[in-house]
Structure formats: C-alpha cells, structure tokens
Design an enzyme around this catalytic site. Sequence first.
Site, PDB file in Angstrom:
ATOM      1  N   ASN A  39     -19.491 -61.772  -8.978  1.00 27.23           N
ATOM      2  CA  ASN A  39     -18.145 -61.905  -8.401  1.00 27.23           C
ATOM      3  C   ASN A  39     -18.092 -62.889  -7.224  1.00 27.23           C
ATOM      4  O   ASN A  39     -17.181 -62.837  -6.397  1.00 27.23           O
ATOM      5  CB  ASN A  39     -17.592 -60.528  -7.991  1.00 27.23           C
TER       6      ASN A  39
ATOM      7  N   ARG B  29     -19.196 -57.316   4.671  1.00 28.46           N
ATOM      8  CA  ARG B  29     -19.178 -55.866   4.831  1.00 28.46           C
ATOM      9  C   ARG B  29     -18.528 -55.542   6.170  1.00 28.46           C
ATOM     10  O   ARG B  29     -18.821 -56.187   7.189  1.00 28.46           O
ATOM     11  CB  ARG B  29     -20.596 -55.266   4.805  1.00 28.46           C
TER      12      ARG B  29
ATOM     13  N   GLN C 278     -15.068 -46.621   3.740  1.00 30.00           N
ATOM     14  CA  GLN C 278     -14.208 -46.863   2.585  1.00 30.00           C
ATOM     15  C   GLN C 278     -14.069 -45.595   1.752  1.00 30.00           C
ATOM     16  O   GLN C 278     -15.094 -45.027   1.397  1.00 30.00           O
ATOM     17  CB  GLN C 278     -14.777 -48.017   1.742  1.00 30.00           C
TER      18      GLN C 278
ATOM     19  N   HIS D 135     -10.580 -53.131  -0.340  1.00 31.13           N
ATOM     20  CA  HIS D 135     -11.756 -53.838  -0.874  1.00 31.13           C
ATOM     21  C   HIS D 135     -11.471 -54.282  -2.317  1.00 31.13           C
ATOM     22  O   HIS D 135     -11.583 -53.483  -3.256  1.00 31.13           O
ATOM     23  CB  HIS D 135     -12.972 -52.899  -0.825  1.00 31.13           C
TER      24      HIS D 135
HETATM   25  P1  NAI Z   1     -26.750 -64.041  -1.331  1.00 27.89           P
HETATM   26  O1  NAI Z   1     -27.943 -63.159  -1.335  1.00 27.89           O
HETATM   27  O2  NAI Z   1     -26.629 -65.096  -2.358  1.00 27.89           O
HETATM   28  O3  NAI Z   1     -26.599 -64.740   0.099  1.00 27.89           O
HETATM   29  C1  NAI Z   1     -26.699 -64.056   1.303  1.00 27.89           C
HETATM   30  C2  NAI Z   1     -27.166 -65.038   2.364  1.00 27.89           C
HETATM   31  O4  NAI Z   1     -27.088 -64.408   3.636  1.00 27.89           O
HETATM   32  C3  NAI Z   1     -28.624 -65.478   2.179  1.00 27.89           C
HETATM   33  O5  NAI Z   1     -28.700 -66.899   2.185  1.00 27.89           O
HETATM   34  C4  NAI Z   1     -29.341 -64.884   3.379  1.00 27.89           C
HETATM   35  O6  NAI Z   1     -30.430 -65.657   3.823  1.00 27.89           O
HETATM   36  C5  NAI Z   1     -28.216 -64.826   4.396  1.00 27.89           C
HETATM   37  N1  NAI Z   1     -28.455 -63.905   5.507  1.00 27.89           N
HETATM   38  C6  NAI Z   1     -29.019 -62.677   5.496  1.00 27.89           C
HETATM   39  N2  NAI Z   1     -29.074 -62.186   6.736  1.00 27.89           N
HETATM   40  C7  NAI Z   1     -28.542 -63.109   7.558  1.00 27.89           C
HETATM   41  C8  NAI Z   1     -28.337 -63.168   8.956  1.00 27.89           C
HETATM   42  N3  NAI Z   1     -28.747 -62.184   9.775  1.00 27.89           N
HETATM   43  N4  NAI Z   1     -27.730 -64.269   9.460  1.00 27.89           N
HETATM   44  C9  NAI Z   1     -27.375 -65.307   8.661  1.00 27.89           C
HETATM   45  N5  NAI Z   1     -27.559 -65.303   7.330  1.00 27.89           N
HETATM   46  C10 NAI Z   1     -28.135 -64.223   6.784  1.00 27.89           C
HETATM   47  O7  NAI Z   1     -25.489 -63.036  -1.394  1.00 27.89           O
HETATM   48  P2  NAI Z   1     -23.992 -63.365  -1.829  1.00 27.89           P
HETATM   49  O8  NAI Z   1     -23.845 -63.223  -3.288  1.00 27.89           O
HETATM   50  O9  NAI Z   1     -23.566 -64.629  -1.181  1.00 27.89           O
HETATM   51  O10 NAI Z   1     -23.230 -62.118  -1.165  1.00 27.89           O
HETATM   52  C11 NAI Z   1     -23.264 -61.926   0.240  1.00 27.89           C
HETATM   53  C12 NAI Z   1     -22.639 -60.591   0.591  1.00 27.89           C
HETATM   54  O11 NAI Z   1     -21.237 -60.616   0.305  1.00 27.89           O
HETATM   55  C13 NAI Z   1     -23.160 -59.398  -0.222  1.00 27.89           C
HETATM   56  O12 NAI Z   1     -24.374 -58.904   0.266  1.00 27.89           O
HETATM   57  C14 NAI Z   1     -22.027 -58.413  -0.055  1.00 27.89           C
HETATM   58  O13 NAI Z   1     -22.217 -57.638   1.103  1.00 27.89           O
HETATM   59  C15 NAI Z   1     -20.790 -59.287   0.108  1.00 27.89           C
HETATM   60  N6  NAI Z   1     -19.920 -59.232  -1.076  1.00 27.89           N
HETATM   61  C16 NAI Z   1     -18.632 -58.771  -0.930  1.00 27.89           C
HETATM   62  C17 NAI Z   1     -17.802 -58.645  -2.012  1.00 27.89           C
HETATM   63  C18 NAI Z   1     -16.397 -58.169  -1.864  1.00 27.89           C
HETATM   64  O14 NAI Z   1     -15.779 -57.782  -2.852  1.00 27.89           O
HETATM   65  N7  NAI Z   1     -15.825 -58.200  -0.685  1.00 27.89           N
HETATM   66  C19 NAI Z   1     -18.272 -58.964  -3.375  1.00 27.89           C
HETATM   67  C20 NAI Z   1     -19.591 -59.568  -3.409  1.00 27.89           C
HETATM   68  C21 NAI Z   1     -20.396 -59.638  -2.296  1.00 27.89           C
END
Ligand code: NAI
Length: 372
Positions: free
Chosen positions: A117, A256, A285, A309
């Site tokens: 997504n 989040r 939530q 959400h």
């Molecule tokens: P991803 O794993 O592809 O990318 C996450 C990035 O965050 C990575 O590059 C990682 O190195 C970086 N990261 C981790 N800790 C960090 C920090 N302390 N400071 C800076 N960067 C940091 O994950 P993706 O697919 O981009 O998703 C990210 C988040 O988005 C998910 O974990 C989820 O919580 C949220 N999400 C929300 C959705 C919604 O419906 N609102 C749906 C999908 C994801």
Amino acid sequence: MKVLLVLYDGGKAAQEEPRLLGTIQNKLGIADWLKKQGHELVATADKEGEGSEFRKHIVDAEVLITTPFHPGYLTKEIMATAKNLKICITAGVGSDHVDLNAANERNITVAEVSGSNVVSVAEHVVMSILLLVRNYTPSHEQIIAGGWDVAPMARHSFDLENKVVGTVGAGRIGYRVLQRLKPFDCKELLYFDYAPLPEHAAKAIGVRRVESLEEMVSQCDIVTVNCPLHEKTKGLFNKELISKMKPGAWLVNTARGAICDAQAVADAVNSGHLGGYAGDVWNVQPAPADHPWRSMQHPLKGGNGMVPHMSGTTIDAQLRYAEGTKKILENYLSGQSQDPANLIVENGDYVSKAYGKRDTKAGERKEEVRTA
Ligand code: NAI
C-alpha cells in the site's frame, strides 16, 4: 491449525462491497480457502481488554493475522499466553503492533505485505500536504455551510512551489512521496534516514540527505514522517523537536501516531507555531472522541487534516494486501521460505533493517528494494 484474524467491523458497507477485504465480513477473501484445507478460522473485531475474543483465541492460535488499521496489539504479556503461536502476519505494512523483541525471544516470525500500500500512502501524503498548504478544508467547509468569504481563507493559503520539504525516512513510502513532489518545483527536497538512498535514486529526484534530524526540520516548510514506529521513533516529534521547526511549518504523519506526542502537536497547532498537522494514524486506534487531534485548530482556522486510519486501505490496496497475505500463508503452510522483503523478524532476529539501527545476524538486504 487455528488462524486468528483481527480485523475491523465493516458493517453494512462491507456487506455491500465485497472488495472491503480488510473487514471481519470479508475476511481477506481467505475464509473458504482455509476451511477447505480443514483449518479453523476465527475472525473478530473485539480486541481490547482481558475478556476480548482476541485474548480468548490467541491462547491456541498458530497464526495471527491483523491489519494496522484495527490492530490486535500483541504485547509481551499477551504473547506469553499464546502457546501455539508461530507466525504473525500483518495484512498491510507496519508491524509495530507486535512486540518484536518479544517475538524474537519466542522465535515467532513476523511478516508483512511489503510494498502493498506504499503508493496509496504516498498519494495521501501529497494530498495532505496540498490541503494544508492551500487551506483547503476550512474553505470547503465554508462552502458547505453556505458561506462565501475569500479573504479569511486566502490569508492562510500558499503555493507548494518554492517550499522546502523534508521526509523522516526515505524508504518505500518516503521515496515515493519525494518522487511525486518533484514536479511541484519545490525549493529543495530533503531526507533524514540512517540508511542512505542509492546514489542514482537520490539523483533521479534531486534530493539532499541531512545527517541531523534537528537540522533538517529547522530548514523545512513541510515535514512528512515516513519511518516505522520503534524504540527510537516513539515520541520523536515532542515539544522540543517541534519547537525547532520553522514557525508556520506544516507536519504530515501517515506513519504511526505514536511517533508524535499528541498534546505537543495539538498545542503547536492551536498556538499557530505549526501551520497545521495532517495524517491518518493515531496513538490509540480507534481514537477516543475527545482526542486532542480531533479538535485542534490553527488560530486562523483550519490547520487540521486528520482522517481515520485509511490512507493505506484503498480498495486497490486491499486487493494487494489480501493477495500478499494469502501468499505468505501459502508459503507457511507448504514450508517454503518467505520473500525476505516481507520478513520483519525470523529465527529470533530482525530481518528488516527498518526497525531501528541495530546489529542483526541476518544478511544484508539490498537497498534497491526500497526504491524499486
Ligand atoms: P520501509 O521499510 O520501506 O522504509 C522505512 C524507512 O524508515 C527505512 O528507510 C528506514 O531506514 C527508515 N527509518 C527507520 N527508523 C528511522 C529513524 N529513526 N529515522 C529516520 N529514518 C528511519 O517502510 P515503508 O513501506 O516506507 O513504510 C514506512 C511506515 O509507514 C511503516 O512502517 C508504517 O508504520 C507506515 N505505513 C502507514 C500506512 C497507513 O495506512 N497510514 C500504510 C503503510 C505503512
């Protein structure tokens, strides 16, 4: 085998629309498939408190499937009661509702449908940035209410062109947000992430890496949060960090809710230090009726782009994460290895590098996976 599904109750909408797959009515489209194989399936939305169906059935479930939209929060304490649990599957992206360190201690696999997504969320982020910067919501509400008064609306409306935008986290979503912002001719696109983007990917959109978060937010007109929730990001946007943001800057968080301190954000919007805050994720939530993010408002009105959400659960996204969940289950049932891109923890260790900077036994995952 017992499979426990914790999903939200989609009511009449889910009965009328079978593509609302992330609901207890439509059960990710896997109910018949599982039953035909002789497995037991329990689907429930009742997830809070000691007497909940979640607590009752987690005790002997082998597989837990839940969405981040209505998550069954699998704490260390609840996990200790889950005697048969082998795998937790997140139907979507973001597995912070599971205590991942506890899952490692108990050798429980946690997998999610990576990438399912990310475009849905990236589009929502761009929309949220635009609606805050253009002061869309109060202007629209004025029209619905029968009014016509341009000046108070135009007074707090700007162009996105020539603004500085920064993302915290430049993974799958963060990178896609930057890609989609490129044609808006922003003054600069910035990112803060401990994992640098591959050089060609950064060059393709002309994004600059900033090594300190404080330094990045102090340069931005707009900050978007796109990192997972883990020990190092919980409460990251607190009063202190928000005070480093430019007066009038906008903050968008679809990652989040708990990454931002709820009261600090509401205070900053209500005082006008933040031009506005938008997102779809909440620290609890469903959010309680008196949550400060429901009523916060900029002194010039507006500045609030909150929704439930939903950014990652468009109909298109639901089809993708339902299909991906089935694939993970198929692999599990047939003893095949999972796609490493979907694994968060396995065999007592982190496979994903996104849940904090830590040493893992697992091999290096190719960085390319984030931007492909
Ligand atoms: P991803 O794993 O592809 O990318 C996450 C990035 O965050 C990575 O590059 C990682 O190195 C970086 N990261 C981790 N800790 C960090 C920090 N302390 N400071 C800076 N960067 C940091 O994950 P993706 O697919 O981009 O998703 C990210 C988040 O988005 C998910 O974990 C989820 O919580 C949220 N999400 C929300 C959705 C919604 O419906 N609102 C749906 C999908 C994801």
